[in-house]
Design a protein around this motif. Structure first.
Motif, PDB file in Angstrom:
ATOM      1  N   GLU A   2       1.019  -1.254  -0.143  1.00 18.66           N
ATOM      2  CA  GLU A   2       0.020  -0.247   0.300  1.00 18.66           C
ATOM      3  C   GLU A   2       0.761   1.371   0.191  1.00 18.66           C
ATOM      4  OE1 GLU A   2      -3.022   0.355   2.900  1.00 18.66           O
ATOM      5  OE2 GLU A   2      -2.572   2.371   3.143  1.00 18.66           O
ATOM      6  N   ARG A   3       0.620   2.402  -0.985  1.00 16.92           N
ATOM      7  CA  ARG A   3       1.314   3.615  -0.637  1.00 16.92           C
ATOM      8  C   ARG A   3       0.152   4.655  -0.476  1.00 16.92           C
ATOM      9  NH1 ARG A   3       5.742   6.183  -4.793  1.00 16.92           N
ATOM     10  NH2 ARG A   3       6.087   7.638  -3.735  1.00 16.92           N
ATOM     11  N   THR A   4       0.676   5.779   0.327  1.00 16.32           N
ATOM     12  CA  THR A   4      -0.756   6.252  -0.126  1.00 16.32           C
ATOM     13  C   THR A   4      -0.131   7.721   0.382  1.00 16.32           C
ATOM     14  OG1 THR A   4      -1.279   5.667   2.591  1.00 16.32           O
ATOM     15  CG2 THR A   4      -1.653   7.935   2.200  1.00 16.32           C
ATOM     16  N   PHE A   5      -0.796   8.512  -0.760  1.00 18.82           N
ATOM     17  CA  PHE A   5       0.098  10.121  -0.856  1.00 18.82           C
ATOM     18  C   PHE A   5      -1.276  11.010  -0.466  1.00 18.82           C
ATOM     19  CE2 PHE A   5       0.948   7.010  -4.495  1.00 18.82           C
ATOM     20  CZ  PHE A   5       2.570   7.324  -4.827  1.00 18.82           C
ATOM     21  N   PHE A   8      -3.778  14.501  -4.693  1.00 20.96           N
ATOM     22  CA  PHE A   8      -3.415  14.249  -6.175  1.00 20.96           C
ATOM     23  C   PHE A   8      -2.132  14.304  -7.060  1.00 20.96           C
ATOM     24  CE2 PHE A   8      -4.313  14.823 -10.175  1.00 20.96           C
ATOM     25  CZ  PHE A   8      -4.263  13.171 -10.958  1.00 20.96           C
ATOM     26  N   ASP A   9      -1.862  15.357  -6.962  1.00 27.41           N
ATOM     27  CA  ASP A   9      -0.733  16.542  -6.739  1.00 27.41           C
ATOM     28  C   ASP A   9       0.526  15.254  -6.674  1.00 27.41           C
ATOM     29  OD1 ASP A   9      -2.024  18.751  -8.156  1.00 27.41           O
ATOM     30  OD2 ASP A   9      -2.060  19.649  -6.612  1.00 27.41           O
ATOM     31  N   GLU A  10       0.748  14.986  -5.988  1.00 26.64           N
ATOM     32  CA  GLU A  10       1.452  14.657  -4.895  1.00 26.64           C
ATOM     33  C   GLU A  10       2.057  13.307  -5.750  1.00 26.64           C
ATOM     34  OE1 GLU A  10       3.949  12.807  -0.918  1.00 26.64           O
ATOM     35  OE2 GLU A  10       1.861  13.331  -0.855  1.00 26.64           O
ATOM     36  N   TYR A  11       0.835  12.399  -5.637  1.00 30.06           N
ATOM     37  CA  TYR A  11       0.675  11.335  -6.707  1.00 30.06           C
ATOM     38  C   TYR A  11       0.978  11.545  -8.483  1.00 30.06           C
ATOM     39  CZ  TYR A  11      -1.639   7.981  -9.492  1.00 30.06           C
ATOM     40  OH  TYR A  11      -1.651   6.791 -10.816  1.00 30.06           O
ATOM     41  N   GLU A  13       2.974  14.041  -9.260  1.00 26.33           N
ATOM     42  CA  GLU A  13       4.050  14.041  -9.904  1.00 26.33           C
ATOM     43  C   GLU A  13       5.655  12.843  -9.911  1.00 26.33           C
ATOM     44  OE1 GLU A  13       6.122  17.457  -6.719  1.00 26.33           O
ATOM     45  OE2 GLU A  13       3.939  18.872  -7.295  1.00 26.33           O
ATOM     46  N   SER A  14       4.957  12.165  -8.076  1.00 26.26           N
ATOM     47  CA  SER A  14       5.807  10.687  -8.412  1.00 26.26           C
ATOM     48  C   SER A  14       5.585   9.950  -9.651  1.00 26.26           C
ATOM     49  CB  SER A  14       5.087  10.383  -7.620  1.00 26.26           C
ATOM     50  OG  SER A  14       5.455   8.954  -7.188  1.00 26.26           O
ATOM     51  N   ASN A  15       4.514   9.892 -10.325  1.00 33.22           N
ATOM     52  CA  ASN A  15       4.428   8.915 -11.518  1.00 33.22           C
ATOM     53  C   ASN A  15       4.340   9.532 -12.930  1.00 33.22           C
ATOM     54  OD1 ASN A  15       3.456   6.353 -10.277  1.00 33.22           O
ATOM     55  ND2 ASN A  15       2.195   8.198  -8.945  1.00 33.22           N
ATOM     56  N   ALA A  16       3.752  11.088 -12.822  1.00 29.57           N
ATOM     57  CA  ALA A  16       4.363  10.977 -14.067  1.00 29.57           C
ATOM     58  C   ALA A  16       5.623  11.749 -14.638  1.00 29.57           C
ATOM     59  CB  ALA A  16       3.330  12.235 -14.564  1.00 29.57           C
ATOM     60  N   GLY A  17       6.750  11.744 -13.084  1.00 30.33           N
ATOM     61  CA  GLY A  17       7.866  12.558 -13.768  1.00 30.33           C
ATOM     62  C   GLY A  17       8.603  11.308 -13.727  1.00 30.33           C
ATOM     63  N   SER A  18       8.042   9.885 -13.554  1.00 33.75           N
ATOM     64  CA  SER A  18       9.184   8.775 -13.308  1.00 33.75           C
ATOM     65  C   SER A  18       9.545   7.639 -14.873  1.00 33.75           C
ATOM     66  CB  SER A  18       8.475   7.455 -13.047  1.00 33.75           C
ATOM     67  OG  SER A  18       7.546   6.655 -14.109  1.00 33.75           O
ATOM     68  N   LYS A  43     -11.358  10.435 -11.184  1.00 28.35           N
ATOM     69  CA  LYS A  43     -11.497   8.550 -10.878  1.00 28.35           C
ATOM     70  C   LYS A  43     -10.385   7.992  -8.891  1.00 28.35           C
ATOM     71  CE  LYS A  43     -11.814   6.064 -14.864  1.00 28.35           C
ATOM     72  NZ  LYS A  43     -10.880   5.673 -15.791  1.00 28.35           N
ATOM     73  N   LEU A  44      -9.284   8.217  -8.924  1.00 25.23           N
ATOM     74  CA  LEU A  44      -8.822   8.416  -7.771  1.00 25.23           C
ATOM     75  C   LEU A  44      -9.487   9.333  -6.594  1.00 25.23           C
ATOM     76  CD1 LEU A  44      -4.782   7.936  -9.055  1.00 25.23           C
ATOM     77  CD2 LEU A  44      -6.487   6.595  -8.131  1.00 25.23           C
ATOM     78  N   THR A  45      -9.558   9.952  -7.030  1.00 29.49           N
ATOM     79  CA  THR A  45     -10.830  11.598  -6.042  1.00 29.49           C
ATOM     80  C   THR A  45     -12.013  10.647  -5.600  1.00 29.49           C
ATOM     81  OG1 THR A  45     -11.182  12.863  -8.060  1.00 29.49           O
ATOM     82  CG2 THR A  45      -8.585  13.640  -6.612  1.00 29.49           C
ATOM     83  N   ALA A  46     -12.519  10.261  -6.838  1.00 27.65           N
ATOM     84  CA  ALA A  46     -13.503   9.313  -6.381  1.00 27.65           C
ATOM     85  C   ALA A  46     -13.889   8.798  -4.995  1.00 27.65           C
ATOM     86  CB  ALA A  46     -14.775   9.398  -8.157  1.00 27.65           C
ATOM     87  N   GLN A  47     -12.528   8.053  -4.783  1.00 27.21           N
ATOM     88  CA  GLN A  47     -12.520   7.061  -4.097  1.00 27.21           C
ATOM     89  C   GLN A  47     -12.210   7.182  -2.573  1.00 27.21           C
ATOM     90  OE1 GLN A  47      -9.859   4.297  -6.630  1.00 27.21           O
ATOM     91  NE2 GLN A  47     -10.997   4.263  -8.164  1.00 27.21           N
ATOM     92  N   SER A  48     -11.614   8.806  -3.019  1.00 29.34           N
ATOM     93  CA  SER A  48     -11.225   9.719  -1.373  1.00 29.34           C
ATOM     94  C   SER A  48     -11.576   9.532  -0.469  1.00 29.34           C
ATOM     95  CB  SER A  48      -9.951  10.507  -1.925  1.00 29.34           C
ATOM     96  OG  SER A  48      -9.129  10.962  -0.450  1.00 29.34           O
ATOM     97  N   THR A  49     -11.927   9.672   0.867  1.00 27.06           N
ATOM     98  CA  THR A  49     -13.284  10.573   1.731  1.00 27.06           C
ATOM     99  C   THR A  49     -12.580  11.545   1.964  1.00 27.06           C
ATOM    100  OG1 THR A  49     -11.662   8.952   3.288  1.00 27.06           O
ATOM    101  CG2 THR A  49     -14.435   8.627   1.864  1.00 27.06           C
ATOM    102  N   ASP A  50     -11.425  11.360   2.341  1.00 26.34           N
ATOM    103  CA  ASP A  50     -10.061  12.802   3.192  1.00 26.34           C
ATOM    104  C   ASP A  50      -8.803  13.038   2.440  1.00 26.34           C
ATOM    105  OD1 ASP A  50      -8.005  10.911   2.490  1.00 26.34           O
ATOM    106  OD2 ASP A  50      -8.092  10.520   4.993  1.00 26.34           O
ATOM    107  N   GLY A  51      -8.932  13.538   1.010  1.00 24.82           N
ATOM    108  CA  GLY A  51      -8.274  13.967  -0.118  1.00 24.82           C
ATOM    109  C   GLY A  51      -6.881  13.074  -0.114  1.00 24.82           C
TER     110      GLY A  51
END
Length: 66
Positions: A2-5, A8-11, A13-18, A43-51
């Protein structure tokens, strides 16, 4: 696994810049990259309750002696 960001911006930056994805995005028009980003963000933010964005995966490992 499991990895928590924090958001979304952190997610993104981590992935698009890989090194696996950045060369692909560099070949695309900026509008297409933005469309991909927006789609993933919805899609990802719809699954999040706390950002926070939580990504789940699995890992396989093999240890051997030669």
């Amino acid at each position: 696994m499991e990895r928590t960001f924090n958001d979304f911006d952190e997610y993104w930056e981590s992935n698009a810049g890989s090194m696996a994805i950045k060369p692909l995005f560099d070949k695309l028009e900026p509008e297409i990259v933005e469309s991909i980003k927006t789609s993933i963000q919805k899609k990802l933010t719809a699954q999040s309750t706390d950002g926070k964005i939580v990504i789940y995966g699995h890992v396989n490992a093999i240890k051997g002696i030669v």
